[in-house]
Motif scaffolding. Structure first.
Motif, short mmCIF file in Angstrom:
data_model
loop_
_atom_site.label_atom_id
_atom_site.label_comp_id
_atom_site.label_asym_id
_atom_site.label_seq_id
_atom_site.Cartn_x
_atom_site.Cartn_y
_atom_site.Cartn_z
N ALA A 48 0.86 -1.18 0.00
CA ALA A 48 0.00 0.00 0.00
C ALA A 48 0.89 1.23 0.00
CB ALA A 48 -0.91 0.00 1.22
N VAL A 49 0.76 2.06 -1.03
CA VAL A 49 1.58 3.26 -1.15
C VAL A 49 0.75 4.44 -0.63
CG1 VAL A 49 2.88 4.75 -2.71
CG2 VAL A 49 2.75 2.28 -3.14
N LEU A 50 1.30 5.13 0.37
CA LEU A 50 0.60 6.21 1.05
C LEU A 50 1.14 7.57 0.62
CD1 LEU A 50 0.82 4.64 4.64
CD2 LEU A 50 -1.11 4.48 3.04
N ASP A 51 0.37 8.62 0.96
CA ASP A 51 0.84 9.97 0.65
C ASP A 51 1.68 10.56 1.77
OD1 ASP A 51 -1.13 10.43 2.52
OD2 ASP A 51 -2.17 12.00 1.37
N HIS A 52 1.84 9.82 2.87
CA HIS A 52 2.72 10.26 3.96
C HIS A 52 3.13 9.03 4.75
CE1 HIS A 52 -1.27 10.05 5.87
NE2 HIS A 52 -0.61 9.81 6.99
N ASP A 75 -11.23 -17.48 7.39
CA ASP A 75 -10.28 -18.48 6.91
C ASP A 75 -8.97 -17.85 6.43
OD1 ASP A 75 -11.96 -20.61 7.44
OD2 ASP A 75 -12.90 -20.54 5.47
N TRP A 76 -8.97 -16.55 6.22
CA TRP A 76 -7.77 -15.86 5.74
C TRP A 76 -7.05 -15.12 6.85
CZ3 TRP A 76 -5.46 -16.34 1.10
CH2 TRP A 76 -6.18 -17.02 0.12
N THR A 77 -7.53 -15.24 8.07
CA THR A 77 -6.86 -14.58 9.19
C THR A 77 -5.41 -15.08 9.29
OG1 THR A 77 -8.92 -14.36 10.42
CG2 THR A 77 -6.88 -14.22 11.68
N GLY A 78 -4.47 -14.16 9.36
CA GLY A 78 -3.06 -14.52 9.44
C GLY A 78 -2.42 -14.81 8.10
N ARG A 79 -3.16 -14.63 7.00
CA ARG A 79 -2.58 -14.91 5.68
C ARG A 79 -2.61 -13.69 4.76
NH1 ARG A 79 -5.21 -20.03 3.07
NH2 ARG A 79 -3.59 -19.56 1.52
N ILE A 80 -2.81 -12.51 5.35
CA ILE A 80 -2.79 -11.27 4.59
C ILE A 80 -1.55 -10.49 5.02
CG2 ILE A 80 -4.03 -9.19 3.97
CD1 ILE A 80 -5.59 -11.69 3.26
N GLU A 81 -0.64 -10.27 4.09
CA GLU A 81 0.58 -9.50 4.38
C GLU A 81 0.51 -8.18 3.63
OE1 GLU A 81 5.35 -9.90 3.49
OE2 GLU A 81 4.29 -11.62 4.32
N VAL A 82 0.54 -7.08 4.38
CA VAL A 82 0.49 -5.76 3.76
C VAL A 82 1.62 -4.91 4.33
CG1 VAL A 82 -0.94 -3.77 3.16
CG2 VAL A 82 -2.05 -5.96 3.72
N GLU A 83 2.32 -4.25 3.44
CA GLU A 83 3.32 -3.28 3.83
C GLU A 83 2.83 -1.90 3.39
OE1 GLU A 83 7.85 -2.45 2.49
OE2 GLU A 83 7.47 -4.34 3.54
N TYR A 84 2.90 -0.95 4.30
CA TYR A 84 2.45 0.42 4.05
C TYR A 84 3.66 1.33 4.02
CZ TYR A 84 -2.05 -1.58 5.45
OH TYR A 84 -3.18 -2.36 5.54
N VAL A 85 3.85 2.03 2.90
CA VAL A 85 5.03 2.87 2.74
C VAL A 85 4.64 4.13 1.98
CG1 VAL A 85 5.71 1.69 0.60
CG2 VAL A 85 7.43 2.94 1.93
#
Length: 263
Positions: A48-52, A75-85
């Motif tokens: 996820a690309v942020l404005d700040h 069923d997807w708990t713990g299987r979503i990887e998101v990096e915010y920058v």
């Protein structure tokens, strides 16, 4: 169980509504894009690309978004990887100005949502998204993110390799051990041939390139892609030895390599 595309569609709508104009781009990368997604094993990897730069206030908003998504797709708990920058953090990294002034946020399997410094390690992911990311929101990744010099990507990947012998000692489950083997195979192939392979393809090539470790690499490949059981005993000692030996060999080869224009 929700399909990966159903989860991504839900996430795209929720994140777009929850973050609004603060989210200029949202991109999928990893195994689903590379074509070796294992439905029972693989995570959904997003940038996820942020404005700040993210901060504690934004972290609270993100925590609510992730909590609600887990409730809708348990069923997807713990299987979503998101990096915010932030865009600025990626642009600074591309210019070689990576320091601890920028923060990112991350949530991944076994890792709660938290803030951390935007170190050089992250360049590998950002460059992969620029080159291969699938846009869920915003323009194509190559229009929003800068290209990263291949030498910077290589240096960051080598930093990962240096860290793995310590990192792998905490891998106590067969899933974590097989993941460690496959991930190092992927780095080994990228450093050797200069292009990113899927974990499946990297393991197949590494079993040929590293005959001493072919049995272990094949075990990791088969466990990951053929539904290995979490009750399996694993191969902890061999995995630690593999990571130590292959990491050392990669770093030794790098130190001997000529420093020419071709890298």
């Amino acid at each position: 169980m929700s399909s990966p595309e159903a989860v991504l569609s839900d996430l795209r709508a929720a994140w777009g509504a929850g973050l609004g104009g603060h989210l200029p781009g949202l991109y999928l990368h990893g195994s689903l894009v590379a074509g070796d997604f294992a439905p029972d094993r693989s995570d959904l990897d997003l940038l996820a690309v942020l404005d700040h730069d993210p901060d504690d206030d934004l972290l609270a908003v993100l925590a609510g978004l992730h909590r609600d998504l887990d409730r809708r797709h348990p069923d997807w708990t713990g299987r979503i990887e998101v990096e915010y920058v932030s865009r600025d953090a990626v642009h600074d990294a591309a210019r070689g100005r990576v320091d601890r002034d920028h923060l990112i946020a991350r949530v991944s399997p076994g890792e709660l949502l938290h803030l951390l410094p935007a170190t050089t390690h992250r360049i590998v992911t950002w460059a992969a998204v620029h080159d291969h990311g699938r846009n869920l929101l915003g323009p194509p990744a190559a229009e929003l993110l800068p290209a990263v010099d291949p030498d910077r990507v290589r240096a960051a990947l080598l930093d990962h390799v240096r860290d793995w012998p310590d990192w792998v000692t905490g891998m106590t489950t067969p899933g974590a051990q097989s993941y460690a083997v496959l991930t190092l195979c992927r780095a080994f192939q990228r450093l050797r041939h200069g292009r990113q392979l899927s974990k499946r393809r990297a393991a197949e090539r590494s079993a040929l390139d590293l005959p001493r470790w072919a049995d272990l690499v094949t075990w990791a490949h088969d466990w990951w892609y053929d539904h290995g059981a979490d009750t399996d005993p694993g191969r902890a000692g061999e995995v630690v030895a593999f990571v130590g030996e292959v990491s050392a060999a990669v770093l030794a080869a790098e130190s001997r390599a000529p420093r020419d224009a071709g890298g």
